[in-house]
Design an enzyme around this catalytic site. Structure first.
Site, short mmCIF file in Angstrom:
data_model
loop_
_atom_site.label_atom_id
_atom_site.label_comp_id
_atom_site.label_asym_id
_atom_site.label_seq_id
_atom_site.Cartn_x
_atom_site.Cartn_y
_atom_site.Cartn_z
N SER A 1 0.84 -1.19 0.00
CA SER A 1 0.00 0.00 0.00
C SER A 1 0.88 1.26 0.00
O SER A 1 1.70 1.42 -0.90
CB SER A 1 -0.96 -0.05 1.19
OG SER A 1 -1.99 0.90 1.06
N ASP B 1 -8.48 -4.51 -6.20
CA ASP B 1 -8.02 -3.78 -5.01
C ASP B 1 -8.83 -2.49 -4.85
O ASP B 1 -8.86 -1.65 -5.76
CB ASP B 1 -6.53 -3.44 -5.16
CG ASP B 1 -5.89 -3.02 -3.84
OD1 ASP B 1 -6.50 -2.20 -3.12
OD2 ASP B 1 -4.79 -3.49 -3.55
N HIS C 1 -7.38 -5.99 -0.83
CA HIS C 1 -6.24 -5.06 -0.79
C HIS C 1 -4.95 -5.85 -0.69
O HIS C 1 -4.62 -6.41 0.35
CB HIS C 1 -6.39 -4.13 0.42
CG HIS C 1 -5.42 -3.00 0.45
ND1 HIS C 1 -5.04 -2.30 -0.68
CD2 HIS C 1 -4.74 -2.42 1.49
CE1 HIS C 1 -4.18 -1.35 -0.34
NE2 HIS C 1 -3.99 -1.41 0.97
#
Length: 526
Positions: free
Chosen positions: A247, A465, A495
């Protein structure tokens, strides 16, 4: 806040109620305190962006570059108990201000588990950042370590709390009582009074950060965290940095590659941030990504996504006018309900919880949705809140120059609602509210991740995602540069991709990190 103009992540850890969320390295000549050297640090690349220039930085003193880390037993942090005897912790000293490297220093908390494999096959240390920004690697690595067991065969697993996070001088901007009070602020203001309250709350948050963090608030940027990582590399005794970023950790890894292309070892970036857009673009991407995930949820249940979204939008509209009661006595308002819905979209495994919570809410019980919102907001049953979102806001608002006005946010509402009838309105307002009246200026429009000459970097994108939509992976690979960015695609949900159930993804990432084998750019795992 429902969402951030920075990045949200499903990998954020509790840093607790108290605001608290080595070997020899490379040799370096000792600079004179009165006349610091202006030589470029090892492996660094000059940049035209003045926020990232390395050619004008003074050299670091040997007291920093030749640190020996004093590894010892780990202690409990906040609400997280001390990990087992398998884990060791240490503190790395870094400059508060890299322009004044002989001045004040701050401590960066590190954690590691030594490799379990043959020492002769050891590659080095593998550094992790799990995102946020603001996630505590010291808390999260022990929790996630089982899924990295294969990597531990050839690496020491290492993570850290970035500056301003958790045990590394974590920023705390509000008390628990003030955080709970702020949950009553309407994140989609409908009247002038609600709009005033919304932006007053945003300004108050920044002022609280400034009071608590002081000078540190000017020095929690991604660029400085990337420079800290190069000091970690030295202290860990590695000639090159081996790294897995998730991320926001992909943005941090990309910035590291830009600053230190000659020190890039094996870098894997998963759940990739789009480096080509600023804060408004990130909000638009996330509105699209979360709506896409919600559509997939409804499709999986055999329902029309447009009909399902209209029903949720209607539920939120009713909650805006009249919150629901919950078993604990608190109320579920529109903003908390939207947060509870959103958190379930990070993983397909959470979709059954969303089904139950929506069914309960339609029957007049907001308990399940409130519990989901509390999990996102890092609130424990005793009413204590973690500080991940405090650090997240401090870092992202120092990074981003953009300061959209309330009028500009209003102008975005129609566009964002068209993208997402459920999340768009709040995300449009958030473009202005997130860093409204922030006490320090931002540093960049978009991060520079160009890394000419660096070793290949593996970029892993997931088509489902929600928080870092798939399109960002290709843009990261392109901006890293030809021959550097190598894209691997997974057609999945949730994710992140590694460790999410795809043997194809896991084997490709393992082969890259363990053996240095690079997949063909554009490889797709279905």
């Amino acid at each position: 806040m429902l969402l951030t103009a920075g990045l949200v992540t499903g990998c954020s850890g509790s840093s607790g109620d108290d605001g608290g969320n080595g070997d020899n390295g490379d040799k370096a000549s000792k600079p004179s305190a009165s006349q610091p050297s202006t030589s470029t640090p090892d492996g660094a690349s000059p940049s035209g962006d003045t926020t990232q220039r390395t050619d004008a930085l003074p050299s670091l003193p040997a007291s920093l570059t030749r640190q020996r880390l004093d590894w010892g037993r780990c202690r409990a942090t906040g609400s997280s108990p001390a990990p087992g005897s398998d884990w060791q912790c240490a503190t790395l000293q870094v400059p508060l201000d890299y322009m004044r490297p002989t001045g004040a220093t701050i401590g960066i908390a590190l954690i590691r588990a030594r490799t379990r494999g043959d020492s002769k096959k050891r590659v080095g240390a593998l550094l992790f950042n799990f995102g946020g920004p603001g996630g505590s690697g010291v808390d999260l690595l022990p929790a996630f370590a089982p899924q990295y067991a294969k990597l531990r065969e050839r690496y020491d697993l290492v993570s850290f709390d970035p500056r301003g996070v958790g045990a590394s001088h974590g920023v705390r901007c509000r008390s628990d009582r003030a955080i709970q009070a702020a949950e009553a602020v309407d994140l989609t203001p409908d009247t002038a009074a609600e709009e005033t309250a919304y932006f007053k709350d945003a300004a108050d948050f920044g002022q609280g950060c400034e009071r608590q963090a002081g000078k540190l608030l000017d020095h929690v940027s991604t660029v400085e965290a990337a420079r800290d990582m190069d000091l970690m590399r030295r202290a860990l005794g590695d000639d090159e940095l081996h790294y897995m970023g998730v991320s926001y950790g992909t943005e941090l890894g990309g910035v590291y590659a830009h600053l230190f292309p000659g020190k890039v070892g094996r870098l894997a970036l998963d759940a990739v941030v789009d480096p080509s857009v600023g804060s408004v673009g990130h909000s638009e991407n996330q509105a699209r990504g979360f709506q896409r995930a919600l559509d997939d949820y409804f499709t999986s249940r055999g329902r029309n996504p447009k009909t399902g979204s209209r029903e949720i939008a209607a539920l939120l509209h009713r909650l805006d006018a009249k919150p629901l009661a919950t078993a604990g006595g608190r109320e579920l308002n529109e903003s908390l309900a939207a947060t509870g819905i959103l958190v379930t979209l990070y993983s397909r495994n959470s979709w059954p919880a969303l089904t139950k919570a929506l069914r309960d809410a339609e029957r007049g019980d907001g308990t399940a949705l409130l519990a989901l919102a509390d999990s996102y907001n890092d609130r424990d049953p005793q009413g204590h809140y973690g500080t991940t979102t405090h650090s997240q806001r401090a870092i992202s608002c120092l990074d981003d120059k953009a300061r959209p006005t309330p009028a500009q946010a209003k102008a975005l509402r129609a566009k964002f609602r068209a993208i997402s009838p459920v999340f768009g309105e709040a995300m449009a307002w958030d473009t202005a509210g997130w860093c409204h009246d922030w006490p320090v200026p931002g540093q960049w429009d978009t991060p520079d991740v160009s890394a000419p000459g660096a070793a290949p970097v593996l970029v892993v994108g997931n088509t489902g995602d929600p928080a870092t939509p798939y399109e960002g992976a290709r843009r990261m690979a392109d901006e890293l540069g030809k021959g550097v960015g190598v894209e691997l695609t997974w057609k999945g949900e949730g994710h992140g991709a590694y460790g999410s159930g795809s043997a194809c993804v896991d084997s490709a990432v393992n082969a890259y990190l363990l053996e240095g084998r690079i997949p063909r750019d554009g490889t797709v795992c279905s």
